[in-house]
Design a protein around this motif. Structure first.
Motif, mmCIF file in Angstrom:
data_model
loop_
_atom_site.group_PDB
_atom_site.id
_atom_site.type_symbol
_atom_site.label_atom_id
_atom_site.label_comp_id
_atom_site.label_asym_id
_atom_site.label_seq_id
_atom_site.Cartn_x
_atom_site.Cartn_y
_atom_site.Cartn_z
ATOM 1 N N ILE A 1 38.000 -42.934 34.545
ATOM 2 C CA ILE A 1 38.060 -41.804 35.473
ATOM 3 C C ILE A 1 38.635 -40.572 34.776
ATOM 4 C CG2 ILE A 1 39.225 -40.927 37.537
ATOM 5 C CD1 ILE A 1 39.014 -43.783 38.683
ATOM 6 N N VAL A 2 39.710 -40.739 34.012
ATOM 7 C CA VAL A 2 40.333 -39.604 33.309
ATOM 8 C C VAL A 2 39.353 -39.004 32.306
ATOM 9 C CG1 VAL A 2 42.163 -38.929 31.705
ATOM 10 C CG2 VAL A 2 42.704 -40.375 33.684
ATOM 11 N N GLU A 3 38.601 -39.874 31.597
ATOM 12 C CA GLU A 3 37.622 -39.368 30.629
ATOM 13 C C GLU A 3 36.517 -38.595 31.341
ATOM 14 O OE1 GLU A 3 36.378 -42.841 28.557
ATOM 15 O OE2 GLU A 3 38.058 -42.776 27.120
ATOM 16 N N ARG A 4 36.128 -39.041 32.536
ATOM 17 C CA ARG A 4 35.133 -38.271 33.290
ATOM 18 C C ARG A 4 35.663 -36.871 33.610
ATOM 19 N NH1 ARG A 4 33.610 -37.959 39.487
ATOM 20 N NH2 ARG A 4 31.725 -36.701 39.254
ATOM 21 N N HIS A 5 36.956 -36.737 33.773
ATOM 22 C CA HIS A 5 37.582 -35.433 34.054
ATOM 23 C C HIS A 5 37.884 -34.634 32.782
ATOM 24 C CE1 HIS A 5 38.080 -37.256 38.013
ATOM 25 N NE2 HIS A 5 38.420 -36.053 38.494
ATOM 26 N N GLY A 6 37.408 -35.111 31.635
ATOM 27 C CA GLY A 6 37.615 -34.388 30.382
ATOM 28 C C GLY A 6 39.017 -34.537 29.830
ATOM 29 N N GLY A 7 39.755 -35.574 30.241
ATOM 30 C CA GLY A 7 41.131 -35.743 29.801
ATOM 31 C C GLY A 7 41.341 -36.986 28.961
ATOM 32 N N ASP A 8 42.588 -37.239 28.633
ATOM 33 C CA ASP A 8 43.001 -38.424 27.870
ATOM 34 C C ASP A 8 44.089 -39.141 28.658
ATOM 35 O OD1 ASP A 8 41.352 -37.950 25.568
ATOM 36 O OD2 ASP A 8 42.744 -36.336 25.019
ATOM 37 N N ILE A 9 44.227 -40.466 28.389
ATOM 38 C CA ILE A 9 45.303 -41.254 28.996
ATOM 39 C C ILE A 9 45.930 -42.119 27.923
ATOM 40 C CG2 ILE A 9 43.727 -43.117 29.709
ATOM 41 C CD1 ILE A 9 45.501 -43.463 32.209
ATOM 42 N N TRP A 10 47.230 -42.262 27.974
ATOM 43 C CA TRP A 10 47.955 -43.060 26.983
ATOM 44 C C TRP A 10 49.230 -43.603 27.621
ATOM 45 C CZ3 TRP A 10 47.691 -37.854 27.182
ATOM 46 C CH2 TRP A 10 48.890 -37.130 27.267
ATOM 47 N N VAL A 11 49.872 -44.532 26.884
ATOM 48 C CA VAL A 11 51.103 -45.134 27.381
ATOM 49 C C VAL A 11 52.157 -45.097 26.288
ATOM 50 C CG1 VAL A 11 50.371 -47.465 26.712
ATOM 51 C CG2 VAL A 11 52.135 -47.171 28.468
ATOM 52 N N ASP A 12 53.391 -44.790 26.671
ATOM 53 C CA ASP A 12 54.555 -44.832 25.779
ATOM 54 C C ASP A 12 55.511 -45.878 26.356
ATOM 55 O OD1 ASP A 12 53.832 -42.659 24.022
ATOM 56 O OD2 ASP A 12 54.167 -41.350 25.760
ATOM 57 N N SER A 13 55.817 -46.911 25.528
ATOM 58 C CA SER A 13 56.631 -47.993 26.096
ATOM 59 C C SER A 13 57.268 -48.824 24.996
ATOM 60 C CB SER A 13 55.762 -48.882 27.003
ATOM 61 O OG SER A 13 56.519 -49.934 27.542
ATOM 62 N N GLU A 14 58.358 -49.456 25.359
ATOM 63 C CA GLU A 14 59.015 -50.473 24.540
ATOM 64 C C GLU A 14 59.331 -51.640 25.466
ATOM 65 O OE1 GLU A 14 59.646 -50.698 21.385
ATOM 66 O OE2 GLU A 14 58.987 -48.691 20.756
ATOM 67 N N PRO A 15 59.266 -52.875 24.959
ATOM 68 C CA PRO A 15 59.586 -54.025 25.820
ATOM 69 C C PRO A 15 60.984 -53.892 26.428
ATOM 70 C CG PRO A 15 58.561 -54.767 23.778
ATOM 71 C CD PRO A 15 58.819 -53.317 23.608
ATOM 72 N N GLY A 16 61.043 -54.094 27.734
ATOM 73 C CA GLY A 16 62.308 -54.024 28.441
ATOM 74 C C GLY A 16 62.793 -52.624 28.749
ATOM 75 N N GLU A 17 62.059 -51.613 28.296
ATOM 76 C CA GLU A 17 62.483 -50.220 28.489
ATOM 77 C C GLU A 17 61.592 -49.475 29.478
ATOM 78 O OE1 GLU A 17 65.181 -48.985 27.239
ATOM 79 O OE2 GLU A 17 65.637 -50.799 26.086
ATOM 80 N N GLY A 18 60.723 -50.168 30.157
ATOM 81 C CA GLY A 18 59.824 -49.507 31.075
ATOM 82 C C GLY A 18 58.624 -48.913 30.353
ATOM 83 N N ALA A 19 57.730 -48.283 31.093
ATOM 84 C CA ALA A 19 56.506 -47.695 30.533
ATOM 85 C C ALA A 19 56.218 -46.354 31.215
ATOM 86 C CB ALA A 19 55.326 -48.646 30.715
ATOM 87 N N THR A 20 55.706 -45.420 30.401
ATOM 88 C CA THR A 20 55.293 -44.119 30.931
ATOM 89 C C THR A 20 53.812 -43.932 30.632
ATOM 90 O OG1 THR A 20 57.476 -43.145 30.596
ATOM 91 C CG2 THR A 20 55.622 -41.622 30.856
ATOM 92 N N PHE A 21 52.991 -43.920 31.701
ATOM 93 C CA PHE A 21 51.563 -43.661 31.565
ATOM 94 C C PHE A 21 51.337 -42.157 31.805
ATOM 95 C CE2 PHE A 21 51.618 -48.170 32.304
ATOM 96 C CZ PHE A 21 50.573 -48.654 31.534
ATOM 97 N N SER A 22 50.683 -41.487 30.831
ATOM 98 C CA SER A 22 50.423 -40.036 30.926
ATOM 99 C C SER A 22 48.925 -39.790 30.811
ATOM 100 C CB SER A 22 51.154 -39.280 29.824
ATOM 101 O OG SER A 22 52.548 -39.504 29.893
#
Length: 879
Positions: free
Chosen positions: A850-871
């Protein structure tokens, strides 16, 4: 004062703090104490009360005066003229009025009175008047004495002078006036001007001057010839409250001089009008032009009529007038003056001279202005040429020589000598010409010597361009020009000439030649075709690439009319290309063809090619098209590749459509067996529950659960395949509203997990609202699912970067190993088993699609046990 029947004793009135008798006594005491006469009148103007001063002034006793009208005290002529009534009316209208005049006593004698008459009102009702009378006879007599002295002074005035009163009666005439008016003072005093000189009343200018002066109290004047007295008169009238003072003089002599001057002026005018190349003017002592003429007026924005009758500083600009003023003033002082000035874009030589009468007195001035623009320009040109020659010689750019041929003495200046490495002192005395020839470059020396010999032999002109080494050993380019002068026998005598250093010019020429050769080389090796045409359309040149495209050397045309030999059609439409549609033709009209023309041509080698042309005009110094340059690119293969690519895209689109149809059919067809399996398993469990042991029931649960998960995966896969084809058109989407809707859907899960979900203010973006809702749903569901032992904590943030929005969904859950972060966006690639966490394994892959259809990118920044940030990034909405 008695005879007053009423006093104002009402409460709050005059002296209202005492009784009426006391107030009356105080009032009478006040009136008797005043030094002026005080008289109270009723509303009709009759005397109702007086003080003793009035009785003393008028000689009346109180009983005789009370009840009489105030006009009793006026002269007969004033009563006849109704003056008393006017005074009463003025006081009533204005509140009070002040007058001065003669008043009559009871015995007939008169005294001069200054009076103030004030209207009395009570409660807005007119009750009468209060008249205050002051005897000013003594003052008037003093003024009369002063008037007598004034008359004596006026008698000594050299100009004629007389005075008249308001009725134009003569009141004073001095001796000069008696002489000019031809009447003695005794004959004039007391008589009206119009009675003595009835003809003057018939002259409008005189009549209006006197009446205007009297009525407006403003000075007037007139100048005219008076037949009755047979002279020209100039009169100035000065009004006062008592009459008019008239100063006049006989100006006959001046007028005669003026007439003579006008006749002379006419002669001057005739001469001035034909004054070539300049202007002639006459002006008087007031700096007023009386004549302006000359052919020079054709060269300035002023006409002769603009000058005559006007001061010079009213005609010319302030700066010009300031330059002219000293010359004008000097002329009137008897001195001649010449100045140079610029006006109207031209240079003028200006002379101002005095004009005198027979006695030598200056009575006017004359100016002559000559246009010297051409002369100045020539002088300026000669001066500039001289300066340039001197500067060039000083800078070493020019040198001169003279060769005495029989003596072989070559004499030159220091600049020339230094250029040839010769001692300037020796060159001043003269050196053999061989000394100079030896400094010429060896490759040029023989050619120069031959030209010198030919000029000497033929007594001819000489010009040569060559290289020479100066005293520093530096090689310089020079051009030498001269001519040989011969005697009667044809023998060479002298050979003068000049030398110019052209090193910089030659270097520029050589550099241009080098650049030309480089450009020609580049032109020939260009990978695209290039054709150059002259302004008339004749093709001057074409490179090898152009000849290859057109199948030979076929660019031998002399005009646009011959372009018909080239046949082509428009590549897109197939319509024939007219000669006027060729890129070359349009460029020759001054058009820069930046958007290429694409033609399909029939080349002269029989091949059909598709070419793309651009063009640019070349302009000369006057802005006219002097050349046209057109580039040609063979895009036949490119067009074929494009066509193949378009076919491939079309096939892919058809394939995608078939795949989507297959996915839908597969989804529908696969779900039916799954429903059957699930239904029969559940039927077995219900019907044979008493016959099944615990292990059999567990097997049935596993089978039903597997079928259900299979159905969910098929639905998710179908949704994944439809992201591109079944999405809504993009429009402005408020992410705040989208997030609120998602939180409402997840409300039960948030409450069950005791989750804390927070958000920053979200923007409006350009996108598909339903698909963006799916992205937020999946990301928030992930945060609520993979939270570990603690309750979920999720924060939605946003940032503006490089023209797009970056939306982040951060949780404090179990996190993701960096090595596995790319796998989370792969379809059905799960990092955890179903026993650990439920799910289809396609949610994040769907977000990415869906994000690619909108001309964008999606990625994740995370470490085990430290939570995750999806952007992910989204485009800014167009507002």
């Amino acid at each position: 004062m008695t005879g007053r029947a009423d006093t104002n004793t009402e409460e709050g009135g005059f002296w209202g703090d005492v009784d009426a008798d006391t107030a009356l006594r105080r009032y009478e005491t006040l009136l008797e104490t005043v030094g002026d006469g005080v008289c109270q009148l009723d509303a009709e103007g009759r005397v109702v009360a007086v003080n003793d001063v009035v009785l003393e002034q008028t000689g009346y006793d109180r009983e005789a005066l009370l009840g009489r009208h105030v006009e009793t005290l006026y002269r007969d002529e004033e009563r006849t003229a109704d003056v008393p009534r006017r005074h009463l009316e003025d006081a009533l209208a204005d509140g009070s009025v002040e007058t001065e005049g003669w008043r009559v006593r009871r015995d007939g004698s008169e005294f001069r009175a200054s009076e103030t008459l004030r209207a009395l009102r009570e409660d807005g009702t007119h009750r009468g008047y209060l008249l205050v009378v002051r005897d000013v006879t003594a003052r008037h007599e003093r003024e009369a004495g002063l008037s007598t002295e004034l008359e004596a002074v006026l008698g000594r005035i050299s100009d004629a002078f007389y005075a008249v009163d308001e009725e134009f009666r003569f009141t004073h005439v001095n001796e000069r006036a008696e002489e000019l008016l031809e009447h003695h003072e005794g004959e004039l005093l007391g008589r009206r001007l119009w009675d003595v000189f009835p003809s003057a009343a018939e002259i409008d200018e005189v009549w209006e001057a006197f009446h205007t002066a009297r009525d407006t109290q403003e000075a007037t004047s007139y100048e005219l010839y008076y037949d009755t007295l047979d002279f020209w008169v100039e009169a100035n009238l000065y009004p006062s409250e008592t009459g008019i003072s008239v100063y006049f003089r006989d100006i006959t002599e001046r007028k005669e001089r003026q007439q003579a001057l006008e006749e002379s002026e006419q002669r001057y005018r005739t001469l001035a009008e034909y004054f070539p190349n300049g202007l002639v003017t006459l002006f008087d002592h007031d700096l007023v032009y009386s004549l302006a003429a000359g052919q020079g007026f054709d060269r300035i924005p002023v006409e002769p009529g603009d000058l005559e009758g006007r001061r010079f500083d009213e005609v010319w600009p302030d700066e010009t007038a300031a330059e002219l003023r000293p010359a004008f003033e000097s002329a009137l002082d008897g001195e001649e003056t010449s100045i140079e000035l610029a006006y109207a874009g031209r240079e003028w030589l200006f002379h101002a001279v005095p004009i005198t009468d027979d006695r030598g007195d200056v009575f006017a001035g004359m100016t002559m202005a000559q246009d010297v623009t051409e002369q100045k320009e020539h002088e300026h040109y000669l001066e500039e040429a001289k300066e340039q020659l001197e500067a060039a010689t000083e800078a070493g750019a020019v040198g001169t020589w003279e060769w005495q041929v029989p003596e072989d003495e070559f004499v030159t200046g220091p600049t020339f000598a230094r250029t040839f490495g010769v001692d300037p002192e020796d060159a001043r005395e003269g050196v053999p010409i061989e000394r100079l020839l030896s400094s010429i470059h060896e490759d040029d020396r023989e050619r120069v010597a031959e030209k010198i010999d030919a000029a000497v032999e033929n007594c001819a002109e000489y010009e040569a361009e060559y290289r020479v080494r100066n005293a520093n050993g530096e090689l310089r380019w020079v051009v030498a020009r001269g001519h040989v002068e011969c005697d009667d026998e044809g023998e060479a005598v002298t050979f003068p000439g000049a030398l110019t250093d052209i090193t910089e010019r030659k270097r520029a020429e050589l550099e241009l030649e080098r650049q030309r050769r480089e450009l020609e080389t580049l032109f020939d090796v260009l990978p695209v075709g290039a054709v150059v045409a002259d302004a008339d359309g004749s093709l001057l040149r074409a490179n090898d690439a152009a000849r290859e495209i057109w199948g030979g050397d076929v660019f031998d045309v002399d005009s646009v009319d011959e372009y018909e030999k080239y046949t082509a059609t428009w590549a897109d439409s197939g319509d024939p290309v007219d000669p006027q549609d060729w890129t070359m033709y349009r460029v020759l009209q001054g058009e820069a063809v930046a958007e290429p023309n694409v033609y399909e041509i029939e080349a002269f080698d029989g091949e059909r090619r598709i070419i793309m042309e651009h063009g640019m005009p070349v302009y000369d110094d006057y802005g006219n098209v002097s050349r046209a340059v057109v580039t040609l690119t063979d895009v036949t293969e490119r067009r074929e590749s494009k066509r193949k690519l378009e076919d491939t895209v079309e096939k892919l689109e058809e394939s995608n459509e078939r795949l989507e149809q297959f996915a839908y059919a597969a989804s529908h067809d696969l779900q039916e067996p799954l429903r059957m399996i699930t239904s029969y398993l559940q039927l077995i469990e219900r019907r044979y529950t008493d016959q099944l042991d615990e292990e059999a029931e567990e097997f049935i649960d596993f089978a039903v659960d597997g079928a259900e998960r299979m159905r969910e995966m098929i639905d998710a896969l179908l949704e994944y395949s439809r992201v591109e084809t079944r999405g809504d058109p993009f429009e402005p989407v408020d992410l705040e509203t989208v997030l609120d809707d998602v939180l409402a859907d997840l409300q039960l899960q948030i409450r069950e997990t005791d989750a804390d979900v927070t958000s920053e203010s979200l923007p409006t973006v350009q996108g598909d609202a339903s698909q963006l809702r799916q992205v937020f749903q999946n990301l928030l569901d992930n945060g609520l699912t993979y939270h570990g032992d603690d309750p979920p904590s999720i924060h939605v943030d946003v940032d503006r970067r490089d023209g797009e929005w970056v939306v982040s969904v951060a949780d404090e859950g179990i996190g993701i190993d960096p090595g596995d972060q790319d796998r989370v966006f792969t379809v059905f690639d799960r990092l955890h088993s179903h026993e650990e966490y439920e799910g289809t394994g396609i949610g994040l892959a769907l977000c990415e699609r869906i994000v690619e259809r909108h001309g964008g990118d999606i990625w994740v920044d995370s470490e085990p046990g430290e939570g995750a940030t999806f952007s992910f990034t989204l485009p800014v909405a167009d507002v």
